[in-house]
Each structure stands twice: as structure tokens, then as C-alpha cells.
Design a protein around this motif. Structure first.
Motif, PDB file in Angstrom:
ATOM      1  N   ILE A  73       0.841  -1.205   0.000  1.00 47.60           N
ATOM      2  CA  ILE A  73       0.000   0.000   0.000  1.00 47.60           C
ATOM      3  C   ILE A  73       0.871   1.248   0.000  1.00 47.60           C
ATOM      4  O   ILE A  73       0.625   2.205  -0.746  1.00 47.60           O
ATOM      5  N   ASP A  74       1.919   1.251   0.831  1.00 45.87           N
ATOM      6  CA  ASP A  74       2.795   2.422   0.910  1.00 45.87           C
ATOM      7  C   ASP A  74       3.458   2.722  -0.425  1.00 45.87           C
ATOM      8  O   ASP A  74       3.640   3.883  -0.798  1.00 45.87           O
TER       9      ASP A  74
ATOM     10  N   SER B 189      -0.019   2.472  -3.669  1.00 44.46           N
ATOM     11  CA  SER B 189      -1.314   3.145  -3.574  1.00 44.46           C
ATOM     12  C   SER B 189      -1.142   4.647  -3.764  1.00 44.46           C
ATOM     13  O   SER B 189      -0.423   5.302  -3.002  1.00 44.46           O
TER      14      SER B 189
ATOM     15  N   LYS C 226      -6.322   7.773  -1.444  1.00 40.30           N
ATOM     16  CA  LYS C 226      -6.902   7.492  -0.132  1.00 40.30           C
ATOM     17  C   LYS C 226      -8.427   7.530  -0.251  1.00 40.30           C
ATOM     18  O   LYS C 226      -8.985   8.138  -1.175  1.00 40.30           O
TER      19      LYS C 226
ATOM     20  N   ARG D 239      -3.460  10.916  -2.885  1.00 41.38           N
ATOM     21  CA  ARG D 239      -2.821  11.047  -1.568  1.00 41.38           C
ATOM     22  C   ARG D 239      -2.313  12.467  -1.316  1.00 41.38           C
ATOM     23  O   ARG D 239      -2.508  13.040  -0.244  1.00 41.38           O
TER      24      ARG D 239
ATOM     25  N   ASP E 167      -6.658   3.926   3.799  1.00 40.27           N
ATOM     26  CA  ASP E 167      -6.006   3.429   2.599  1.00 40.27           C
ATOM     27  C   ASP E 167      -7.007   2.671   1.747  1.00 40.27           C
ATOM     28  O   ASP E 167      -8.023   2.166   2.241  1.00 40.27           O
TER      29      ASP E 167
END
Length: 329
Positions: free
Chosen positions: A245-246, A249, A252, A286, A309
């Protein structure tokens, strides 16, 4: 020291290009055209003893091909690999006795015989002493709760029961490395859970090294701390589930609860996913989340807000779509 070491491993296939139409089919009998398909494109990988590693990737990504290379089922086009110090495709008997391969869509048990008969054959093939064989079989059948099914023909078992029997067959000779290719494919939720619990317990108890491919995120989340994402024959990621995810992605999910009576237009702030007033849910880049929240809070009375997330499945699906686009351009 790594128990599995892979360096620049590649595998290509020569595939016949069959054209449509009777005339083209006849011409193909005399002159065939082929194309090269790269299933694995220079993979580097190290796995420590006792690790439980998941391979994730879309269909055709190279996951199963990698497992087949590491188990010696097929030969590579180029590159090097060792498992427990052995080169897999040399197919030495000493290596074969120390690993096992389970493929969810392939059977290794005799269809018309009870599983117990196939197990006796495995005992002879692997040279397992009778006392060790009986002890291991009792342990595995108890853990998987299938003792009552040992004398029943395999063809009469349910899909979940057959998969349990396949796992037992793979572990009777106490392998140090286990390759699992889609072990829960087609199983219902209960059967999946039972297999997951068994694998988790057995791996922790015996400290064996397991490489798992699966399309079910619940398998991965329940069993593996380390995930290797393969797409287009290459490793795109190697790390933890949270790290996916970090790294990948870009958005959000923002949920806003407005004061009663307020239904503002939000489309200019981002992608509106859901509106159940006084609540609304948006998908926001994000980097834009702070600005968006500041703007909304200035313009409207907000009673509650949450920022989350994207679901892991969505992030991975988006990654697969992007890699698929890159491979076709």
C-alpha cells in the motif's frame, strides 16, 4: 544463509502461431510460424530457511513457471538457482527427497484407490521407514481431521477433502521445502480456512520453508509476512503486505459526515464513490488529501471525518492493470 537462491532466472517458450481459416491451417502443415514467449524474465530472489513467502500476480505472470523451475519440473532458458544447495533441474534423487510440490489443479493420488494406498506407494518411493511413516500419517490425518476418509476412494471425496489428502501426500516424507501452487483454488470459505490453519500450524511447528502462489488475498494475509509480486515475468515488489500500500497506492478513501441538512456538491474535490447523506465517500489522490480536507472544512459543517487506505485487493489489481498496459506497449 539463504535456502533458496535465484539469479537472473529466465524461461522462454517457442509457441506455434496458428492462423484462422482452413487454407492457413493446411499451409501450417508445411510451414509453421513460431513466436517466443518469455514467461520469466530475469528473476533474482533469496529465501531464508523457515520463511513463508507468497507469490502474487495475474494469470500468466510467471508464478507457476517459477515454482516449476525451482522444483526441477522444467529447465530454464538461462540463469542460475539453487535450493538447499541443489540445482533443481539436475533432478538429483537427494534433492527430490527433500522438497514437495503441490499444484491445486493437478492430482498426485490414484483416483480410484483409497488415499491410504497411494500413501503406501509414496512411502516406498521415498524410502520412509515404517515407524516414521505411521507416526507422520497419524499426525497429519489428525491435524486435518480426515482419518475416517483414508479407506475411501479418492474420486468419492469432496474437493476440499481431496486437497487435504494431497497435502498429506506431499508431507509424508517430511520435506524441508514445500512449493504450493494455488492449494485452495475452488474451495469454499470453510475449506480454505481449514487449509490455512493447517499450513500455519505445521509451518510454525516444523520450521519448513514454503513458497505459496494464490489468487486469494485471505490466504496471503493469513499465512505470509513476505510477499513477492510477479507481473510480466518480473519481480515488481518484494516485501511486506503493508508495504504494498505504501509503495503502490496513489489514493486514499475519505469519508465525510456532514451536519444534517447539508448536501454539498463534492465532485470537484475528487471521485465520489458513495453518497448516503449525511455521509459521503470520496477517492482522493494522496497528495491532495490535506488540501481537500482544508477546503471542505472551511466551506461546510463537518461532524466526522475518516481517511483510510484503499483496500489491498484494489491496490494490487491496479498494479496488475498498469503492468499489463506496459507489457503491451
Amino acid at each position: 544463509m539463504s535456502i533458496i537462491e535465484v539469479r537472473n532466472l529466465t524461461k522462454s517458450y517457442r509457441v506455434y502461431k496458428k492462423r484462422e481459416g482452413l487454407g492457413e491451417s493446411i499451409r501450417g502443415l508445411f510451414k509453421r510460424e513460431y513466436k517466443e514467449v518469455e514467461a520469466v524474465k530475469g528473476i533474482d530472489l533469496d529465501v531464508e530457511q523457515g520463511e513463508f513467502v507468497a507469490f502474487l500476480g495475474p494469470n500468466g505472470a510467471g508464478k507457476t513457471t517459477t515454482l516449476k523451475l525451482l522444483s526441477g519440473v522444467i529447465n530454464p532458458t538461462s540463469g542460475d538457482a539453487t535450493v538447499m544447495g541443489y540445482v533443481p533441474w539436475q533432478r538429483k534423487n537427494e534433492y527430490r527427497r527433500r522438497f514437495a510440490l503441490v499444484m491445486g489443479q493437478k492430482n498426485q493420488l490414484w483416483w480410484d484407490l483409497p488415499a491410504k494406498e497411494s500413501y503406501r506407494l509414496h512411502q516406498q518411493i521415498y524410502g520412509v521407514p515404517t515407524e516414521q511413516f505411521d507416526s507422520t500419517l497419524d499426525e497429519l490425518t489428525d491435524l486435518l481431521d480426515v482419518s475416517r476418509l483414508l479407506d475411501q476412494p479418492v474420486r468419492e471425496l469432496s474437493l476440499g477433502e481431496r486437497m487435504k489428502m494431497e497435502l498429506i501426500a506431499a508431507m509424508l516424507h517430511s520435506p524441508e521445502v514445500l512449493f504450493l501452487d494455488e492449494p485452495t483454488i475452488g474451495l469454499d470459505v470453510i475449506a480454505q480456512h481449514n487449509i490455512q490453519e493447517f499450513l500455519k500450524y505445521y509451518q510454525q511447528k516444523r520450521k519448513i520453508t514454503i513458497l505459496l502462489t494464490s489468487h486469494y488475498m485471505k490466504d496471503i494475509a493469513a499465512l505470509c509476512k513476505r510477499v513477492v509480486i510477479i507481473a510480466g515475468g518480473r519481480i515488481e515488489y518484494d516485501g511486506s503486505l503493508v508495504g504494498i500500500i505504501d509503495k503502490f497506492s496513489s489514493h486514499k478513501i475519505v469519508t465525510l459526515q456532514f451536519a444534517e441538512g447539508h448536501q454539498p456538491s463534492l465532485s470537484h474535490h475528487g471521485e465520489v464513490l458513495e453518497e448516503t447523506w449525511p455521509k459521503a465517500k470520496l477517492r482522493i489522490a494522496r497528495a491532495e488529501v490535506p488540501r481537500m480536507l482544508s477546503s471542505v472544512l472551511e466551506e461546510h459543517p463537518i461532524e466526522d471525518v475518516s481517511v483510510e487506505d484503499l483496500p489491498l485487493e484494489d491496490v494490487i489489481a491496479e498494479l496488475f492493470r498498469e503492468t499489463a498496459k506496459e507489457s503491451t506497449t
